[in-house]
Design an enzyme around this catalytic site. Structure first.
Site, short mmCIF file in Angstrom:
data_model
loop_
_atom_site.label_atom_id
_atom_site.label_comp_id
_atom_site.label_asym_id
_atom_site.label_seq_id
_atom_site.Cartn_x
_atom_site.Cartn_y
_atom_site.Cartn_z
CE LYS A 183 -2.29 1.64 3.65
NZ LYS A 183 -3.35 1.83 4.68
CG HIS A 223 -13.07 9.59 8.25
ND1 HIS A 223 -14.24 9.84 7.55
CD2 HIS A 223 -12.48 8.54 7.60
CE1 HIS A 223 -14.35 9.01 6.54
NE2 HIS A 223 -13.31 8.20 6.55
CG ASN A 272 -13.11 14.13 20.05
OD1 ASN A 272 -12.39 13.25 19.62
ND2 ASN A 272 -13.15 15.34 19.53
CB SER A 296 -3.87 12.24 15.76
OG SER A 296 -4.56 11.66 14.69
CB THR A 307 -0.09 4.77 18.96
OG1 THR A 307 -0.69 5.63 19.93
CG2 THR A 307 1.40 4.99 18.95
N GLY A 351 -3.34 -1.94 17.96
CA GLY A 351 -3.54 -2.07 16.52
C GLY A 351 -2.71 -1.05 15.77
#
Length: 320
Positions: free
Chosen positions: A67, A137, A159, A199, A221, A291
């Site tokens: 990718k 998103h 958030n 992030s 991360t 992940g």
């Protein structure tokens, strides 16, 4: 060469198909039948962009490729999402390029599928409350995949920019679940499963926040320096990841490793749980899945979508 453009992906790839592809490739990795190649990720010095390559080879599925793409934080001015990528597949027998596949939606689906695999295999028995940290998103994809993997009864969320929590509320409503905005101490205390997808470059979820049997899918991360979890929280958990080498270098566990709080040997590939060679949660109070996002995930979902495109006559053939 077959081409499956980005605009066709949504009509081809389902979250269920993404889950199956990712779970299978995690199992192949843990059986030493598939391996990722070293990641290239660089700041290009233009538009604040990060660009790189993730690739690998799955001998079990005979899937070879990479990718290419990255993160363009200024893309809003172009009417585009920040993450842009394309997956290229190659014939494992000849080396000839076999397919080019739009990678934007596939990246979102495979990332959500990875956390869903961890939730299905590691969530505490009787888990009812899903906690969401982050409302960007990717958060909607994460919530939808989590609810497919386990029967939750409620979603709570936090958030750093509260005005963005409408995305979590709307997604929960779409799924028929109640949603409540909470602070991080309450989220850590009440959620049975927590997905963090931010992030951040400093810990958000602290050790003292998390109480009782809990599973955390730390999905944000993927770069040196990024961080979502308190290293002390990591140190008291039973630890799983997609790929150990990547986790300790650019994933969430890089910080606990650097602090000497954990050893690399304490981390298990999630594929071992899928294969049944590791008992998974067993008696653990706290489990964490880091992940980091590996190239083999991208290749697995791209290979699956090419097959679907061929079946439906959507794949475009191009001579090169």
């Amino acid at each position: 060469m077959l081409v499956v453009p980005e605009k066709e992906i949504a009509g081809l790839m389902t979250p269920e198909a993404a889950y199956d592809a990712v779970e299978a490739v995690f199992a192949a990795m843990a059986s030493d039948r598939a391996r990722n190649f070293p990641v290239v990720r660089e700041a290009i010095g233009h538009e604040d962009a990060l660009y790189g390559f993730k690739g690998g080879f799955d001998a079990q599925g005979l899937t070879l490729g990479l990718k290419a793409g990255g993160y363009w934080p200024q893309n809003q001015k172009h009417g585009l999402i920040n993450h842009q990528s394309t997956v290229f597949l190659f014939d494992a027998d000849t080396g000839r390029v076999a397919a080019a596949v739009g990678g934007n939606l596939l990246t979102a689906l495979r990332t959500a599928a990875a956390s869903a695999v961890s939730i299905r295999h590691l969530a505490p028995k009787g888990a009812k409350v899903l906690g969401m940290i982050g409302a960007g998103h990717q958060s909607a994809f994460q919530m939808r995949a989590a609810v497919r993997a386990h029967a939750f009864e409620k979603v709570i969320g936090w958030n750093p920019h509260p005005e963005m929590l409408t995305r979590l509320a709307d997604t929960a409503a779409e799924l028929g679940l109640p949603f409540e905005a909470v602070d991080l101490p309450r989220l850590g205390a009440e959620a049975d499963v927590i997905i963090s997808i931010t992030s951040a470059f400093a810990p958000l979820l602290m050790d003292e926040h998390v109480k009782g049997p809990t599973h955390i899918a730390a999905m944000g991360t993927d770069t040196r320096g990024k961080q979502e979890l308190d290293p002390a929280l990591v140190a008291r958990a039973t630890l799983f990841t997609d790929e150990i080498a990547q986790s300790v270098s650019i994933g969430e566990y890089q910080h606990a490793i650097a602090s000497g709080l954990i050893a690399e040997e304490a981390i298990t590939q999630i594929g071992e749980v899928v294969n049944g060679t590791h008992p998974g949660r067993e008696g653990a109070e706290l489990t964490i899945f880091d992940g980091t996002g590996v190239g083999l995930q991208d290749l697995a979902v791209a290979n699956a979508v090419v097959r679907l495109a061929q079946q439906k006559g959507i794949a475009q053939k191009v001579e090169i």
